[in-house]
Scaffold this motif. Structure first.
Motif, PDB file in Angstrom:
ATOM      1  N   ARG A  21       0.868  -1.178   0.000  1.00  0.00           N
ATOM      2  CA  ARG A  21       0.000   0.000   0.000  1.00  0.00           C
ATOM      3  C   ARG A  21       0.903   1.226   0.000  1.00  0.00           C
ATOM      4  NH1 ARG A  21      -5.382  -1.188   1.383  1.00  0.00           N
ATOM      5  NH2 ARG A  21      -5.668  -3.394   0.885  1.00  0.00           N
ATOM      6  N   PHE A  22       0.429   2.291  -0.640  1.00  0.00           N
ATOM      7  CA  PHE A  22       1.260   3.471  -0.837  1.00  0.00           C
ATOM      8  C   PHE A  22       0.631   4.723  -0.248  1.00  0.00           C
ATOM      9  CE2 PHE A  22       2.389   0.437  -4.147  1.00  0.00           C
ATOM     10  CZ  PHE A  22       3.751   0.335  -3.915  1.00  0.00           C
ATOM     11  N   LEU A  23       1.473   5.750  -0.082  1.00  0.00           N
ATOM     12  CA  LEU A  23       1.065   7.039   0.462  1.00  0.00           C
ATOM     13  C   LEU A  23      -0.278   7.451  -0.130  1.00  0.00           C
ATOM     14  CD1 LEU A  23       1.952   9.456   2.230  1.00  0.00           C
ATOM     15  CD2 LEU A  23       3.005  10.426   0.194  1.00  0.00           C
ATOM     16  N   GLY A  24      -1.204   7.830   0.744  1.00  0.00           N
ATOM     17  CA  GLY A  24      -2.547   8.200   0.323  1.00  0.00           C
ATOM     18  C   GLY A  24      -3.575   7.136   0.649  1.00  0.00           C
ATOM     19  N   ASP A  25      -3.133   5.887   0.864  1.00  0.00           N
ATOM     20  CA  ASP A  25      -4.042   4.809   1.250  1.00  0.00           C
ATOM     21  C   ASP A  25      -4.450   5.034   2.708  1.00  0.00           C
ATOM     22  OD1 ASP A  25      -5.069   2.237   2.188  1.00  0.00           O
ATOM     23  OD2 ASP A  25      -4.261   1.406   0.331  1.00  0.00           O
ATOM     24  N   ASP A  26      -5.741   5.026   2.979  1.00  0.00           N
ATOM     25  CA  ASP A  26      -6.255   5.323   4.320  1.00  0.00           C
ATOM     26  C   ASP A  26      -5.717   4.395   5.402  1.00  0.00           C
ATOM     27  OD1 ASP A  26      -7.712   7.475   3.396  1.00  0.00           O
ATOM     28  OD2 ASP A  26      -9.609   6.375   3.271  1.00  0.00           O
ATOM     29  N   ILE A  27      -5.427   3.143   5.073  1.00  0.00           N
ATOM     30  CA  ILE A  27      -4.967   2.207   6.095  1.00  0.00           C
ATOM     31  C   ILE A  27      -3.633   2.643   6.702  1.00  0.00           C
ATOM     32  CG2 ILE A  27      -3.705   0.564   4.632  1.00  0.00           C
ATOM     33  CD1 ILE A  27      -5.124  -1.662   6.377  1.00  0.00           C
ATOM     34  N   LEU A  28      -2.847   3.404   5.950  1.00  0.00           N
ATOM     35  CA  LEU A  28      -1.541   3.853   6.439  1.00  0.00           C
ATOM     36  C   LEU A  28      -1.654   4.962   7.483  1.00  0.00           C
ATOM     37  CD1 LEU A  28       0.496   3.846   3.113  1.00  0.00           C
ATOM     38  CD2 LEU A  28       0.502   2.114   4.926  1.00  0.00           C
ATOM     39  N   SER A  29      -2.815   5.587   7.587  1.00  0.00           N
ATOM     40  CA  SER A  29      -2.983   6.654   8.579  1.00  0.00           C
ATOM     41  C   SER A  29      -3.879   6.230   9.740  1.00  0.00           C
ATOM     42  CB  SER A  29      -3.540   7.916   7.906  1.00  0.00           C
ATOM     43  OG  SER A  29      -4.794   7.645   7.319  1.00  0.00           O
ATOM     44  N   ALA A  30      -4.196   4.945   9.825  1.00  0.00           N
ATOM     45  CA  ALA A  30      -5.049   4.431  10.901  1.00  0.00           C
ATOM     46  C   ALA A  30      -4.215   3.661  11.924  1.00  0.00           C
ATOM     47  CB  ALA A  30      -6.124   3.523  10.318  1.00  0.00           C
ATOM     48  N   THR A  31      -4.657   3.661  13.162  1.00  0.00           N
ATOM     49  CA  THR A  31      -4.017   2.870  14.206  1.00  0.00           C
ATOM     50  C   THR A  31      -4.426   1.411  14.035  1.00  0.00           C
ATOM     51  OG1 THR A  31      -4.031   4.745  15.723  1.00  0.00           O
ATOM     52  CG2 THR A  31      -3.772   2.557  16.702  1.00  0.00           C
ATOM     53  N   ALA A  32      -3.451   0.522  13.992  1.00  0.00           N
ATOM     54  CA  ALA A  32      -3.707  -0.900  13.795  1.00  0.00           C
ATOM     55  C   ALA A  32      -4.240  -1.539  15.076  1.00  0.00           C
ATOM     56  CB  ALA A  32      -2.438  -1.609  13.335  1.00  0.00           C
ATOM     57  N   ALA A  33      -5.058  -2.555  14.914  1.00  0.00           N
ATOM     58  CA  ALA A  33      -5.669  -3.274  16.037  1.00  0.00           C
ATOM     59  C   ALA A  33      -4.689  -4.288  16.637  1.00  0.00           C
ATOM     60  CB  ALA A  33      -6.920  -4.006  15.554  1.00  0.00           C
ATOM     61  N   PRO A  34      -4.766  -4.499  17.946  1.00  0.00           N
ATOM     62  CA  PRO A  34      -3.920  -5.520  18.571  1.00  0.00           C
ATOM     63  C   PRO A  34      -4.212  -6.907  17.996  1.00  0.00           C
ATOM     64  CG  PRO A  34      -4.948  -4.131  20.242  1.00  0.00           C
ATOM     65  CD  PRO A  34      -5.585  -3.783  18.929  1.00  0.00           C
ATOM     66  N   VAL A  35      -3.190  -7.726  17.961  1.00  0.00           N
ATOM     67  CA  VAL A  35      -3.345  -9.120  17.537  1.00  0.00           C
ATOM     68  C   VAL A  35      -3.869  -9.899  18.735  1.00  0.00           C
ATOM     69  CG1 VAL A  35      -2.109 -11.200  16.816  1.00  0.00           C
ATOM     70  CG2 VAL A  35      -1.520  -8.978  15.803  1.00  0.00           C
ATOM     71  N   ALA A  36      -4.936 -10.659  18.517  1.00  0.00           N
ATOM     72  CA  ALA A  36      -5.527 -11.468  19.584  1.00  0.00           C
ATOM     73  C   ALA A  36      -5.345 -12.962  19.337  1.00  0.00           C
ATOM     74  CB  ALA A  36      -7.008 -11.140  19.735  1.00  0.00           C
ATOM     75  N   ASP A  37      -5.276 -13.356  18.073  1.00  0.00           N
ATOM     76  CA  ASP A  37      -5.204 -14.777  17.730  1.00  0.00           C
ATOM     77  C   ASP A  37      -3.804 -15.146  17.269  1.00  0.00           C
ATOM     78  OD1 ASP A  37      -7.942 -15.164  18.266  1.00  0.00           O
ATOM     79  OD2 ASP A  37      -8.470 -14.457  16.255  1.00  0.00           O
ATOM     80  N   PHE A  38      -3.166 -16.000  18.019  1.00  0.00           N
ATOM     81  CA  PHE A  38      -1.820 -16.481  17.697  1.00  0.00           C
ATOM     82  C   PHE A  38      -1.973 -17.875  17.092  1.00  0.00           C
ATOM     83  CE2 PHE A  38      -1.411 -13.152  20.719  1.00  0.00           C
ATOM     84  CZ  PHE A  38      -0.264 -12.478  20.349  1.00  0.00           C
ATOM     85  N   ASP A  39      -2.235 -17.877  15.786  1.00  0.00           N
ATOM     86  CA  ASP A  39      -2.590 -19.114  15.110  1.00  0.00           C
ATOM     87  C   ASP A  39      -1.802 -19.275  13.817  1.00  0.00           C
ATOM     88  OD1 ASP A  39      -3.780 -17.163  13.517  1.00  0.00           O
ATOM     89  OD2 ASP A  39      -5.828 -17.711  14.028  1.00  0.00           O
TER      90      ASP A  39
END
Length: 153
Positions: free
Chosen positions: A7-25
């Motif tokens: 993903r590149f500059l301008g993609d909304d996901i790059l400006s969002a806080t990522a969710a914690p990982v809950a599933d270690f699978d």
């Protein structure tokens, strides 16, 4: 194992806080492998999950593979627990912002805690390139890009 689309500059996901990982699978282990393949294919030293379109708190690094044997590290739910007051400004690039460099201030050393892909807790002190890379990738997990924290060179 697969190379994922960046993903590149301008993609909304790059400006969002990522969710914690809950599933270690198996899916998390597969994601980590794919992220490493993607990082090596793009000739990077680090890669965060948002850079491949996944809003989870995981990043991978390998700061030595270009000059020596690969030493990949996988950080899940990472946190900086302490850092030096002293900072150093240096040039950084980003796989999501190709062909641009920024001078970014970073702490000289950091203490981190994180989980591995099995959920085991880890702690370590990093300095030099590993500290820079870990800070850069952790910024991605917090929705911060080097365009916000550095000056373009």
């Amino acid at each position: 194992m697969a190379v994922l689309d960046l993903r590149f500059l301008g993609d909304d996901i790059l400006s969002a806080t990522a969710a914690p990982v809950a599933d270690f699978d198996a899916a998390l282990a597969s994601l980590a492998d794919d992220m490493l393949d993607t990082m090596y294919s793009a000739t990077g030293r680090g890669l965060a999950a948002p850079q491949v379109g996944i809003s989870q708190r995981i990043f991978v690094t390998d700061v030595s593979w270009k000059e020596a044997e690969p030493t990949p590290l996988v950080f899940v739910n990472p946190q900086i627990t302490a850092q030096s007051d002293e900072t150093k400004i240096g040039p950084e690039g980003c796989l999501s912002i190709p062909d641009r460099r920024f001078d970014v201030p970073r702490p000289v050393w950091i203490d981190m805690k994180w989980q591995d892909i099995d959920g085991a807790e880890n702690t370590a002190r990093f300095d030099g390139m590993q500290a820079i890379c870990a800070c850069h990738e952790l910024d991605h997990l917090n929705g911060v890009l080097i365009t916000q924290s550095g000056l373009e060179t």
